[in-house]
Design an enzyme around this catalytic site. Structure first.
Site, mmCIF file in Angstrom:
data_model
loop_
_atom_site.group_PDB
_atom_site.id
_atom_site.type_symbol
_atom_site.label_atom_id
_atom_site.label_comp_id
_atom_site.label_asym_id
_atom_site.label_seq_id
_atom_site.Cartn_x
_atom_site.Cartn_y
_atom_site.Cartn_z
ATOM 1 N N CYS A 120 0.845 -1.198 0.000
ATOM 2 C CA CYS A 120 0.000 0.000 0.000
ATOM 3 C C CYS A 120 0.878 1.244 0.000
ATOM 4 C CB CYS A 120 -0.910 -0.029 1.225
ATOM 5 S SG CYS A 120 -2.111 1.323 1.211
ATOM 6 N N CYS A 121 1.898 1.296 0.849
ATOM 7 C CA CYS A 121 2.835 2.430 0.844
ATOM 8 C C CYS A 121 3.497 2.563 -0.516
ATOM 9 C CB CYS A 121 3.930 2.217 1.891
ATOM 10 S SG CYS A 121 3.402 2.557 3.580
ATOM 11 N N CYS A 202 -0.919 8.152 7.289
ATOM 12 C CA CYS A 202 -2.247 7.906 6.735
ATOM 13 C C CYS A 202 -3.171 7.442 7.849
ATOM 14 C CB CYS A 202 -2.196 6.809 5.675
ATOM 15 S SG CYS A 202 -1.154 7.242 4.279
ATOM 16 N N CYS A 205 -3.343 3.680 9.188
ATOM 17 C CA CYS A 205 -2.155 3.093 9.815
ATOM 18 C C CYS A 205 -1.569 3.934 10.929
ATOM 19 C CB CYS A 205 -1.084 2.847 8.750
ATOM 20 S SG CYS A 205 -1.606 1.621 7.523
ATOM 21 N N CYS A 224 7.693 3.827 5.783
ATOM 22 C CA CYS A 224 6.788 3.585 4.656
ATOM 23 C C CYS A 224 7.548 3.120 3.437
ATOM 24 C CB CYS A 224 5.994 4.835 4.316
ATOM 25 S SG CYS A 224 7.019 6.169 3.668
#
Lengths: 372, 108, 560
Positions: A120-121, A202, A205, A224
């Site tokens: 996702c990062c 974010c 998280c 990240c």
């Protein structure tokens, strides 16, 4: 255009010992130095970002400032970014985002952060930043040594891949230095700090906690990935996992050379005539809800296939007993899937022969007690 | 084809209880529609919807619900019923009465 | 009726343990919502407008008194003190929380009840004639067969991820009160000319947005072929049913697209294989389970007090006339308890109503109850001598409406008041129609009439089968109700015909009034029911009643 540099960067021309320079002078000299080429500041507009943003605004307010919008940020961050840029007169804030096509392909339901935060990062931060940085030679970040972890031995200047130079002007600032600077200059802080957040990334998280421990809390992740150098987050496809009644087993590539692969939706009339020659048939499920593979397995057994039948795909542990009862011998699941559906979940369903209504009905004999 | 954006609130169902909840302006969830944050900006609404869809540990099925007025008042029948609950013809919550009109004589 | 043994109980215990684990995994993120949803649906838990809804199976509509009491207890403990009986003989609780669901399933299991496969792309609750085992016109009680199919379909490993839901219905009477032609598989028990019993299998029926009546796959099949045939049909459907479009995924669409000849051939080829897997065990099971459903001998009791009461008590005799049906024992009847008191929510019962019905079934009906496809409750075996006491007792909880089969006995789905799929409200329409005709004192005058209301195109209210059907849609944010006429559930099953543009929420009641007052004028005499009148006259006069200002039904839209 960048001259060849090595780590640590030895020469701001005429100034060999820049560790002793005050940060403001360092930045002013760096931004005026043609050897550094085109510069940008990368800022998250997070908990401590206002310091570096303020410093830059006093030197070069039209410096390109790259702000990564992962589209999973706190609303407070978005608002803070706008109001701070306006207040400090930063006229060149560029908002960086992932391409909508990439998002809809890789994370259409916005839940990649649960199953695979690294990816996702990578999708929302690392890749977009890399694309944006292609237009620059040098970038500036607000990392500090006191933040610990991988940052504890941070240099002021470092080489970033083949083509970039990275400056960490606040590398040797302490937490107290940050606090004092903000107080003395009466700078507005990120609104979430009042709510107990100390580091702000974010929303999915980030939890309120001290230092950076609130980031990806409960996971092994602390960065990240945009700062990891050889260090671009690369997803290495890990080996698939085999599931049998006894638990997880490592795949043995050798034994599968003679395997026949059939998609789960293979029509009966399309079955190869020589299927009995294969010691293994692998039936692929494109998704767990497509039940055709169960019928295919049963049909193969009805045709007398005696070899190993394997169900392949993102199947759920809760499907294990169905899988075994229709005639599969084992399941192959992707490694990422195995992380979310670990061995103990599959083991909990290993008693697939219990409470089998269908076999019980078929084997019913009058007068016998059919309790099991 | 895009329709003009109507000011909206964001409603969802609480994961554990299933009850209707609304997003507040502090990114919390309330079952009081009067405390729902109202979006006038389409981009922001869509961004918050995307964010809400990621809050799968708290809510499911988030949707934008167009509203009008200060209350705010949902404009669709469905959203209104979600806010008020089911109502019988007599205007009383349906579950209170097996019959809206108790009768004295057996029905014929 | 069938009683659970250790195997059945053990299955539910294990299932519940699995469900608890699934809920925990959903909460800790091991399962995404996308993965959890089919698992939760397989255990009967829906997300509706206001909360989760739990649909509890009542297999072939048969319920014991203690089970009814358990449902009452559950409604009070974990819901809002009431439940809704559905057109598929299930019960729904509307205010359920996910966190409570494992405990609720536990309480259900202790009473021999469950919510397994009441939702999802699985084989659903097998429904049957609610008068099974009691009706005088039955060839055979279909429930032993239904119980065998229930067990065969439970947790069937091959059929948990079908293209779409799958519905099976069974009837033992030529009247077909189970509406078998509106199901994916319909089974009718028949007797041929030589007196042998066999089963007619029809497939590909269904209501919803494309209502289609099933076609006969095999006209007369021995019982020993039933499970192999079901295996074959399901297996072929699992492979051939469409998975690209949710609205085209039912068996009825596959039948339309492939044609009966092709489909029958595929089924028969597969049947050659599946038949080899059954060597008579299922028939032994069937023979044994039949004992569970046997009726004890009739009790002997004088009918004189009852006959006297009927002469004196007009209300009683009216209620008996509408609410009772002939039983295979001469002195018995089956009694329908109306959950349609005008103004009530159709099909809803409070906990105290459920408890009263349970205790009345203990007293008067061998502790057995049934749920009907018209959302009422049946006491299947009542001696006529007990009718006066029963009628008296029902009045305590407003359950004594003598309106079965009349205009106010309306079938209505929960609609937009509860359901996340609905486009319009159905309950208030049912309430206002019932109240209006009660106030006009016309219920008996109008006579037998089946009105069915659906709050969306999915037709859970079975509006296609209503003599008058009402379909609630939405146009431009406003509810609009379309009327169909001439539908019928009983054999020959018929789908209603559309009459014209929809009516607004304010206009629907006046439209129905015009229709029924018009019928009263047009019928030949009192003996001609609405449906008979419609069949005699055809649709045109009725459309004229509905749309008096138009030349034909293509007149101006009645959109509000």
């Amino acid at each position: 255009m960048l001259h060849d540099v090595s780590i640590p960067y030895p020469g701001l021309s005429g100034c060999p010992d820049y560790e002793t320079l005050d940060t403001r002078t360092l930045l002013a000299r760096a931004l005026a130095d043609p050897a550094l080429g085109r510069c940008a500041l990368v800022s998250s507009f997070g908990a401590e970002s206002v310091v570096l943003l303020h410093l830059i605004s006093r030197i070069k307010p039209d410096l390109p400032i790259l702000f990564i919008d992962t589209e999973l940020l706190f609303a407070e961050t978005l608002r803070y970014q706008k109001s701070l840029a306006r207040l400090l007169g930063l006229s060149n804030v560029q908002i960086i985002r992932a391409h909508p096509r990439d998002l809809s392909q890789t994370d259409p339901h916005n839940r990649l952060h649960i199953s695979d935060p690294d990816s996702c990062c990578n999708l929302r931060k690392v890749q977009p930043l890399q694309r944006a940085l292609q237009s620059f030679d040098t970038w500036i970040s607000g990392r500090k040594r006191y933040q610990g972890g991988l940052r504890a031995s941070l240099p002021l200047f470092e080489k970033d891949g083949e083509k970039h130079l990275k400056i960490n002007p606040l590398a040797n600032w302490s937490a107290q230095d940050i606090h004092d600077y903000i107080e003395q200059n009466n700078l507005p802080r990120h609104p979430l700090l009042e709510k107990g957040y100390h580091s702000i990334g974010c929303k999915p998280c980030t939890r309120p906690a001290s230092g950076r421990t609130g980031r990806w809390s409960g996971q092994n992740k602390t960065e990240c990935g945009i700062h990891l150098r050889n260090g671009r987050v690369v997803s290495r496809p890990a080996a698939a996992v085999l599931v049998r009644d006894g638990g997880f087993v490592v795949k043995d590539q050798q034994s599968e050379t003679a395997a026949l692969d059939l998609p789960g939706d293979t029509a009966l009339q399309d079955l190869p005539a020589d299927l009995h020659n294969h010691s293994m048939i692998r039936i692929t499920f494109s998704n767990f809800a497509d039940g055709r593979g169960f019928t295919l397995a049963r049909d193969l057994r009805r045709r007398g296939y005696r070899g190993c039948l394997r169900a392949c795909g993102p199947l759920l542990a809760d499907q294990y007993s169905m899988i075994r009862r229709v005639g599969f011998d084992e399941v192959e699941i992707p490694a990422e899937h195995a992380r979310r559906q670990p061995e103990r979940l599959w083991q909990a369903r290993a008693n697939w022969q219990a409470y089998d209504y269908q076999s019980r009905l078929q084997g019913w004999t009058r007068g016998r007690q059919h309790h099991i | 084809m895009s329709r003009p954006f109507v000011r909206s609130i964001l409603s969802a169902n609480d994961l554990l209880t299933g009850r209707v909840v609304y997003l507040t302006n502090t990114d919390g969830w309330t079952n009081d529609i009067r405390r729902a944050v109202v979006f006038d900006d389409k981009a922001e609404a869509i961004a918050r919807l995307a964010w809400a869809e990621a809050q799968t540990h708290q809510v499911i099925a988030p949707v934008l619900a167009p509203v009008r007025g200060a209350a705010p008042f949902p404009t669709s029948n469905r959203d209104r019923l979600r806010a008020t609950g089911p109502f019988s013809l007599a205007g009383k919550p349906a579950q209170e009465t097996p019959s809206a009109r108790p009768s004295e004589t057996p029905h014929v | 009726m069938y009683e659970y043994n250790a195997f059945d109980q053990g299955f539910l215990t294990q299932r519940l343990k699995q469900f608890r684990a699934q809920v925990a995994q959903r909460l800790n993120g091991a399962l995404s919502e996308e993965e959890f949803k089919p698992l939760r649906l397989m255990n009967g838990l829906y997300l509706q407008l206001h909360a989760y809804m739990l649909r509890v199976a009542i297999p072939y509509g048969t319920l014991s008194a203690s089970q009814m009491r358990a449902l009452a207890d559950i409604s009070e403990r974990w819901d809002r003190g009431y439940g809704h009986f559905t057109t598929r003989q299930n019960i729904q609780f509307n205010w359920i929380s996910l966190a409570d669901t494992p405990d609720i399933l536990d309480a259900l299991a202790k009473a021999g009840l469950h919510a397994v496969q009441t939702s999802g792309n699985t084989i659903r609750n097998v429904t049957a004639d609610p008068f099974a085992g009691a009706a005088a016109d039955e060839v055979e009680d279909p429930r032993p067969l239904a119980e065998m199919i229930r067990q065969w379909s439970t947790d069937h490993p091959e059929f948990q991820f079908l293209p779409r839901k799958f519905k099976i219905a069974v009837t033992g009477s030529p009247k077909d009160r189970a509406i078998t032609r509106a199901h994916d598989i319909g089974l009718r028990i028949l007797r041929n000319d030589s007196g042998k019993v066999g089963i007619e299998i029809s497939i590909g029926g269904g209501l919803g947005r494309t209502p289609i009546l099933g076609q006969v796959l095999a006209p007369f099949v021995p019982k020993s072929d039933i499970l192999p045939m079901l295996e074959a049909i399901l297996s072929v459907y699992n492979q051939l049913g469409r998975r690209d479009n949710k609205y085209k995924a039912r068996l009825k669409i596959a039948l339309q697209e492939l044609g009966m000849a092709n489909l029958r051939e595929s089924v028969l080829v597969k049947f050659q294989q599946t038949r080899r897997e059954f060597s008579g065990g299922d028939q032994s099971f069937l023979a044994e389970v039949e004992h569970h459903f046997a009726l004890p001998p009739a009790k002997q009791q004088s009918l004189t007090p009852y006959q006297n009461a009927m002469r004196k008590d007009h209300a009683l005799s009216r209620w008996v006339q509408t609410n009772t049906r002939q039983h295979k024992y001469a002195d018995y009847v089956s009694v329908t308890i109306s959950l349609k008191t005008p103004g009530a929510v159709p099909g809803d019962a409070t906990a105290s109503q459920m408890r009263l019905m349970a205790s009345l079934s203990d007293r008067f009906s061998l502790s057995e109850l049934r749920v009907t496809q018209a959302q009422n409750i049946l006491l299947p075996h009542v001696h006529k001598a007990d009718l006066p006491d029963l009628f008296q007792a029902l009045q305590k909880e407003n359950l004594s409406s003598g309106n079965i089969g009349l205009v106010s006995d309306i079938t209505a789905c929960p609609g937009l008041d509860y359901c996340a799929l609905a486009t319009a409200r159905a309950i208030p329409v049912a309430q206002e129609i019932a109240l209006r005709f009660q106030a006009l004192n016309l219920e008996h005058e109008i006579g037998p009439l089946e009105i069915k209301i659906s709050g969306c195109i999915n037709a859970c209210g079975h509006h296609h089968l209503g003599h008058i059907g009402i379909l609630g849609l939405e146009r431009g944010g406003v509810e609009t109700y379309q009327i169909t006429l001439g539908g019928n559930g009983l054999k020959p099953t018929t789908l209603g015909e559309r009459t014209g543009p929809g009516f607004s929420a304010d206009e629907i009641l006046p439209a129905i009034e015009r229709l029924l007052l018009g019928y009263l004028k047009q019928r030949t005499n009192r003996a001609e029911s609405f449906i008979d009148c419609y069949r005699r006259l055809g649709p045109l006069p009725f459309r004229a009643m509905l749309y008096p200002n138009s030349e034909n039904e293509k007149g101006p839209e009645h959109a509000a």
